[in-house]
Design a protein around this motif. Sequence first.
Motif, PDB file in Angstrom:
ATOM      1  N   VAL B   4     -19.424 -26.530 -11.510  1.00  0.00           N
ATOM      2  CA  VAL B   4     -18.519 -26.880 -10.416  1.00  0.00           C
ATOM      3  C   VAL B   4     -18.966 -28.210  -9.832  1.00  0.00           C
ATOM      4  N   TYR B  33     -12.691 -20.946  -4.681  1.00  0.00           N
ATOM      5  CA  TYR B  33     -12.837 -20.686  -3.254  1.00  0.00           C
ATOM      6  C   TYR B  33     -13.367 -21.934  -2.543  1.00  0.00           C
ATOM      7  N   TYR B  35     -15.517 -22.514   1.006  1.00  0.00           N
ATOM      8  CA  TYR B  35     -16.236 -21.938   2.127  1.00  0.00           C
ATOM      9  C   TYR B  35     -16.776 -23.076   2.984  1.00  0.00           C
ATOM     10  N   GLN B  37     -20.023 -23.741   5.714  1.00  0.00           N
ATOM     11  CA  GLN B  37     -21.323 -23.186   6.078  1.00  0.00           C
ATOM     12  C   GLN B  37     -21.750 -23.833   7.384  1.00  0.00           C
ATOM     13  N   LEU B  43     -21.487 -18.173   5.501  1.00  0.00           N
ATOM     14  CA  LEU B  43     -20.381 -18.878   4.862  1.00  0.00           C
ATOM     15  C   LEU B  43     -19.079 -18.189   5.236  1.00  0.00           C
ATOM     16  N   PHE B  90     -18.463 -25.821   0.752  1.00  0.00           N
ATOM     17  CA  PHE B  90     -18.811 -25.440  -0.613  1.00  0.00           C
ATOM     18  C   PHE B  90     -17.587 -24.939  -1.351  1.00  0.00           C
ATOM     19  N   PHE B 104     -21.441 -22.218  -7.608  1.00  0.00           N
ATOM     20  CA  PHE B 104     -21.147 -23.086  -6.481  1.00  0.00           C
ATOM     21  C   PHE B 104     -21.261 -24.549  -6.861  1.00  0.00           C
ATOM     22  N   GLY B 105     -20.491 -25.360  -6.129  1.00  0.00           N
ATOM     23  CA  GLY B 105     -20.705 -26.795  -6.180  1.00  0.00           C
ATOM     24  C   GLY B 105     -21.881 -27.173  -5.297  1.00  0.00           C
ATOM     25  N   SER B 106     -22.202 -28.451  -5.295  1.00  0.00           N
ATOM     26  CA  SER B 106     -23.381 -28.917  -4.560  1.00  0.00           C
ATOM     27  C   SER B 106     -23.116 -29.119  -3.074  1.00  0.00           C
TER      28      SER B 106
END
Lengths: 110, 113
Positions: B4, B33, B35, B37, B43, B90, B104-106
């Motif tokens: 991702v 998705y 989210y 944080q 999240l 995220f 997850f992405g970074s």
Amino acid sequence: AQRVTQPEKLLSVFKGAPVELKCNYSYSGSPELFWYVQYSRQRLQLLLRHISRESIKGFTADLNKGETSFHLKKPFAQEEDSAMYYCALRISGNTGKLIFGQGTTLQVKP
Amino acid sequence: NAGVTQTPKFRILKIGQSMTLQCTQDMNHNYMYWYRQDPGMGLKLIYYSVGAGITDKGEVPNGYNVSRSTTEDFPLRLELAAPSQTSVYFCASTAPKANYGYTFGSGTRLTVV
């Protein structure tokens, strides 16, 4: 109501000490629970899921439906375990949605 | 295999400006998705999608919009940025074949001033 609670914002232990990160959930359906970890400057990643009954990096977690808990445990903490840990509950159905707890920062001191 | 990918990593916006956070995945995951944080809050789900052309609101959708024209891409649009949207965002994806474990992405650290 669907909810995941991690009561500790910060847990600080010494290297070699046992670790238990608490997670409680509230859910009327059949729960599916996960632990995610975020090391410093890294992305969130899956640590383990209860259906796999696996041990990852020495961590285990057992689903206790009677106590509605999914605590994460490790018998001997290592400094590299220092990270933010999130417990998450998957909502049943075909959405894959997760509800996350507030997160617990684990600090392992040398 | 990139997983991702999120861009940008950091952004500062002025109040009232708009921007799009990009998210793309190369795992052929159906579910994606967004989210946010926030410290001490965990999240919170903003929007999600179970496939191309299908999106739905999460817990905190106000002030955001999404689209899912392809399986790979799931951009998040902020219209009229507000200080309350200062957060880390995220993107994540999953599929039943992955046992619903998220990738997850970074993350994107957004500050609205």
